[in-house]
Design a protein around this motif. Sequence first.
Motif, PDB file in Angstrom:
ATOM      1  N   GLU A 171      21.629   9.793  13.167  1.00 23.72           N
ATOM      2  CA  GLU A 171      22.205  10.485  11.516  1.00 23.72           C
ATOM      3  C   GLU A 171      21.826  11.759  11.072  1.00 23.72           C
ATOM      4  OE1 GLU A 171      23.245   8.931   7.108  1.00 23.72           O
ATOM      5  OE2 GLU A 171      22.428   7.391   8.361  1.00 23.72           O
ATOM      6  N   ARG A 172      20.654  11.357  11.452  1.00 20.32           N
ATOM      7  CA  ARG A 172      19.670  13.462  10.587  1.00 20.32           C
ATOM      8  C   ARG A 172      19.956  14.449  12.141  1.00 20.32           C
ATOM      9  NH1 ARG A 172      19.130   8.689   7.921  1.00 20.32           N
ATOM     10  NH2 ARG A 172      18.573   8.599   5.874  1.00 20.32           N
ATOM     11  N   LYS A 173      20.048  13.929  13.099  1.00 17.12           N
ATOM     12  CA  LYS A 173      20.113  15.370  14.189  1.00 17.12           C
ATOM     13  C   LYS A 173      18.602  14.901  14.566  1.00 17.12           C
ATOM     14  CE  LYS A 173      24.214  17.044  13.240  1.00 17.12           C
ATOM     15  NZ  LYS A 173      25.310  16.260  12.383  1.00 17.12           N
ATOM     16  N   MET A 174      17.429  14.189  14.686  1.00 23.26           N
ATOM     17  CA  MET A 174      16.856  13.942  14.906  1.00 23.26           C
ATOM     18  C   MET A 174      16.131  13.580  16.130  1.00 23.26           C
ATOM     19  SD  MET A 174      14.597  14.034  11.284  1.00 23.26           S
ATOM     20  CE  MET A 174      14.768  14.831   9.982  1.00 23.26           C
ATOM     21  N   ALA A 175      14.730  14.068  16.668  1.00 27.93           N
ATOM     22  CA  ALA A 175      14.505  13.515  17.850  1.00 27.93           C
ATOM     23  C   ALA A 175      13.611  11.991  17.609  1.00 27.93           C
ATOM     24  CB  ALA A 175      13.960  13.968  19.164  1.00 27.93           C
ATOM     25  N   ALA A 176      13.245  10.576  18.035  1.00 30.65           N
ATOM     26  CA  ALA A 176      11.990  10.287  17.373  1.00 30.65           C
ATOM     27  C   ALA A 176      11.216   9.901  18.420  1.00 30.65           C
ATOM     28  CB  ALA A 176      12.125   8.958  16.648  1.00 30.65           C
ATOM     29  N   VAL A 177       9.764   9.856  18.967  1.00 34.24           N
ATOM     30  CA  VAL A 177       8.946   9.228  19.696  1.00 34.24           C
ATOM     31  C   VAL A 177       8.848   7.383  18.866  1.00 34.24           C
ATOM     32  CG1 VAL A 177       6.062   9.099  20.121  1.00 34.24           C
ATOM     33  CG2 VAL A 177       8.208  11.120  20.397  1.00 34.24           C
ATOM     34  N   VAL A 178       8.350   6.692  19.309  1.00 26.49           N
ATOM     35  CA  VAL A 178       8.921   5.379  19.388  1.00 26.49           C
ATOM     36  C   VAL A 178       8.047   4.419  19.966  1.00 26.49           C
ATOM     37  CG1 VAL A 178      11.281   5.317  18.661  1.00 26.49           C
ATOM     38  CG2 VAL A 178      10.822   4.440  20.731  1.00 26.49           C
ATOM     39  N   PHE A 179       6.855   3.505  19.157  1.00 30.89           N
ATOM     40  CA  PHE A 179       6.547   3.291  19.544  1.00 30.89           C
ATOM     41  C   PHE A 179       5.758   1.229  19.060  1.00 30.89           C
ATOM     42  CE2 PHE A 179       4.395   5.852  18.179  1.00 30.89           C
ATOM     43  CZ  PHE A 179       4.055   6.385  16.574  1.00 30.89           C
ATOM     44  N   TYR A 210       0.379  -0.823  -0.088  1.00 30.96           N
ATOM     45  CA  TYR A 210       0.558   0.342   0.236  1.00 30.96           C
ATOM     46  C   TYR A 210       0.804   1.150  -0.234  1.00 30.96           C
ATOM     47  CZ  TYR A 210      -3.739   3.729   1.286  1.00 30.96           C
ATOM     48  OH  TYR A 210      -4.082   4.656   1.833  1.00 30.96           O
ATOM     49  N   PHE A 211       2.252   1.012   0.952  1.00 30.07           N
ATOM     50  CA  PHE A 211       2.860   2.568   0.953  1.00 30.07           C
ATOM     51  C   PHE A 211       4.395   2.408  -0.324  1.00 30.07           C
ATOM     52  CE2 PHE A 211       0.445   2.673   5.163  1.00 30.07           C
ATOM     53  CZ  PHE A 211       0.559   4.039   5.275  1.00 30.07           C
ATOM     54  N   SER A 212       4.211   0.964  -0.894  1.00 30.81           N
ATOM     55  CA  SER A 212       5.930   1.461  -1.582  1.00 30.81           C
ATOM     56  C   SER A 212       6.371   1.634  -0.826  1.00 30.81           C
ATOM     57  CB  SER A 212       5.068   1.945  -3.221  1.00 30.81           C
ATOM     58  OG  SER A 212       3.904   2.369  -3.760  1.00 30.81           O
ATOM     59  N   THR A 213       6.444   0.426   0.076  1.00 34.83           N
ATOM     60  CA  THR A 213       8.357   0.817   0.675  1.00 34.83           C
ATOM     61  C   THR A 213       8.751  -0.926   0.870  1.00 34.83           C
ATOM     62  OG1 THR A 213       6.892   0.070   2.252  1.00 34.83           O
ATOM     63  CG2 THR A 213       7.317   3.078   2.212  1.00 34.83           C
ATOM     64  N   GLU A 214      10.323  -0.561   0.721  1.00 32.57           N
ATOM     65  CA  GLU A 214      11.209  -1.762   0.637  1.00 32.57           C
ATOM     66  C   GLU A 214      11.761  -1.753   0.840  1.00 32.57           C
ATOM     67  OE1 GLU A 214      11.402  -2.706  -3.451  1.00 32.57           O
ATOM     68  OE2 GLU A 214       9.313  -4.057  -3.900  1.00 32.57           O
ATOM     69  N   GLY A 215      11.779  -0.721   2.361  1.00 30.36           N
ATOM     70  CA  GLY A 215      13.142   0.007   2.259  1.00 30.36           C
ATOM     71  C   GLY A 215      13.245  -1.113   4.276  1.00 30.36           C
ATOM     72  N   PRO A 216      14.343  -0.281   4.924  1.00 25.64           N
ATOM     73  CA  PRO A 216      15.010  -1.314   5.861  1.00 25.64           C
ATOM     74  C   PRO A 216      13.057  -0.643   7.053  1.00 25.64           C
ATOM     75  CG  PRO A 216      16.166   0.275   6.127  1.00 25.64           C
ATOM     76  CD  PRO A 216      15.311   0.410   4.572  1.00 25.64           C
ATOM     77  N   ARG A 217      13.431  -2.661   7.802  1.00 22.22           N
ATOM     78  CA  ARG A 217      12.492  -1.871   8.524  1.00 22.22           C
ATOM     79  C   ARG A 217      13.686  -2.028  10.172  1.00 22.22           C
ATOM     80  NH1 ARG A 217       8.444  -6.685   8.687  1.00 22.22           N
ATOM     81  NH2 ARG A 217       7.114  -5.327   9.662  1.00 22.22           N
ATOM     82  N   PRO A 218      14.207  -1.509  10.047  1.00 27.01           N
ATOM     83  CA  PRO A 218      14.809  -1.388  11.943  1.00 27.01           C
ATOM     84  C   PRO A 218      14.546  -2.127  12.848  1.00 27.01           C
ATOM     85  CG  PRO A 218      15.065   0.754  10.952  1.00 27.01           C
ATOM     86  CD  PRO A 218      14.186   0.033   9.872  1.00 27.01           C
ATOM     87  N   ASP A 219      15.041  -2.953  14.003  1.00 27.69           N
ATOM     88  CA  ASP A 219      15.142  -2.958  15.036  1.00 27.69           C
ATOM     89  C   ASP A 219      15.066  -1.103  15.685  1.00 27.69           C
ATOM     90  OD1 ASP A 219      17.717  -2.675  15.647  1.00 27.69           O
ATOM     91  OD2 ASP A 219      17.812  -4.565  15.894  1.00 27.69           O
ATOM     92  N   ILE A 220      14.920  -1.329  17.199  1.00 25.07           N
ATOM     93  CA  ILE A 220      15.036   0.440  17.849  1.00 25.07           C
ATOM     94  C   ILE A 220      16.587   0.509  18.026  1.00 25.07           C
ATOM     95  CG2 ILE A 220      15.754  -1.415  20.430  1.00 25.07           C
ATOM     96  CD1 ILE A 220      13.446   2.055  20.037  1.00 25.07           C
ATOM     97  N   ASP A 221      17.431  -0.036  18.149  1.00 19.22           N
ATOM     98  CA  ASP A 221      18.844   0.789  18.411  1.00 19.22           C
ATOM     99  C   ASP A 221      19.220   0.774  16.617  1.00 19.22           C
ATOM    100  OD1 ASP A 221      19.450   0.217  20.232  1.00 19.22           O
ATOM    101  OD2 ASP A 221      19.643  -1.878  20.198  1.00 19.22           O
ATOM    102  N   GLY A 222      18.890   0.008  15.997  1.00 15.48           N
ATOM    103  CA  GLY A 222      18.045   0.761  14.084  1.00 15.48           C
ATOM    104  C   GLY A 222      17.736   1.988  13.865  1.00 15.48           C
ATOM    105  N   VAL A 223      16.787   2.099  14.750  1.00 15.74           N
ATOM    106  CA  VAL A 223      16.176   3.470  14.624  1.00 15.74           C
ATOM    107  C   VAL A 223      16.922   4.552  14.914  1.00 15.74           C
ATOM    108  CG1 VAL A 223      14.052   4.421  15.080  1.00 15.74           C
ATOM    109  CG2 VAL A 223      13.215   2.013  14.179  1.00 15.74           C
ATOM    110  N   ALA A 224      17.563   3.818  16.780  1.00 14.49           N
ATOM    111  CA  ALA A 224      17.928   5.226  17.105  1.00 14.49           C
ATOM    112  C   ALA A 224      19.240   5.878  16.501  1.00 14.49           C
ATOM    113  CB  ALA A 224      18.570   4.613  18.448  1.00 14.49           C
ATOM    114  N   ALA A 225      19.982   5.241  15.859  1.00 12.35           N
ATOM    115  CA  ALA A 225      21.364   4.826  14.816  1.00 12.35           C
ATOM    116  C   ALA A 225      20.617   6.225  13.720  1.00 12.35           C
ATOM    117  CB  ALA A 225      21.442   3.626  14.175  1.00 12.35           C
ATOM    118  N   TYR A 226      19.760   5.936  13.144  1.00 15.02           N
ATOM    119  CA  TYR A 226      19.130   6.097  11.945  1.00 15.02           C
ATOM    120  C   TYR A 226      18.345   7.993  12.289  1.00 15.02           C
ATOM    121  CZ  TYR A 226      15.565   7.097   7.582  1.00 15.02           C
ATOM    122  OH  TYR A 226      14.362   7.479   7.056  1.00 15.02           O
ATOM    123  N   TYR A 227      17.602   8.348  13.106  1.00 19.68           N
ATOM    124  CA  TYR A 227      17.731   9.181  13.499  1.00 19.68           C
ATOM    125  C   TYR A 227      18.863  10.242  14.361  1.00 19.68           C
ATOM    126  CZ  TYR A 227      12.818   9.006  12.051  1.00 19.68           C
ATOM    127  OH  TYR A 227      11.202   8.711  11.698  1.00 19.68           O
TER     128      TYR A 227
END
Length: 296
Positions: free
Chosen positions: A62-70, A43-60
């Motif tokens: 790198e972008r100098k962003m914070a993220a609300v995770v759930f 539906y979303f036409s996505t084939e990208g990564p689905r990282p675990d919690i530490d991968g999400v942290a690394a991703y954000y």
Amino acid sequence: MTRYEPAIDIDAITAIDVHVHVEIDAHGHSSLPDDLADAAASYFSTEGPRPDIDGVAAYYRERKMAAVVFTVDAETNFGHAAISSSEIAEGAARNNDVLIPFGSVDPLKPTAVAEARRLIDDHGVRGFKFHPTVQGFDPSDPVYFPLYETLQDAGVVALFHTGQTGIGAGMRGGRGLQLALSNPMLLDIVAAEHPELQIIMAHPSVPWQDEALSVATHKHNTWIDLSGWSPKYFPAELVRYANSIIKKRVLFGSDFPMITPDRWIRDAEQVAFKPEVLPGIMKDNAVRLLRLGDAG
């Protein structure tokens, strides 16, 4: 067990993404049954990564962003074990320079209130994510009011999916999922009965955008996050209200990993957000809502 305490340098980050899903845990367990996960990705036409919690942290980070995770606990409706909100909170505590944990409880379980209290008291979660369509409950039903009262008393946020969802889209009968449960007008009742509970209505609430704007205008304990849709598809009225009447209660959200913050920000350049309003949307409103001003 480490209780979450934020250590975010507010001045050093460029944005706070208030809508980030953790879809895979450290054990490889998915938040959705395989058929629903595949349909949502299509539906979303996505084939990208689905990282675990530490991968999400690394991703954000790198972008100098914070993220609300759930995650979303819909075990009763799906018969599929949820990703642990405790593990998400512990992962956020490990990465408290960029992550902010929200919990999730299954409202259909008799243990929902006790589990919410445990996640607040033991893990320090800052809010809870609900998805009425996926979890199969009417959020306006008074049977769930004790759960909201628990959140209100603790001063944490309630984030509700609203509007259309890609989960179940295109499947036979939408896999039995009912869109009407995510009409934002149902949250007007929740906001009226719990005036100190801060409620985020997630996503442009297609096809009920006018209803969401009406609720947000009337109930000042409600907020709108802009996740789940590319900004270039935002209804004109949503942009107009975000630039004016509700500009202090609009929040940047992507819906990662289905939509990335990179794509959201790139597409937002095509939208007529006022330059003076964007800092609030991207970061400042979330800092105020999540009480992060003293963090870092």
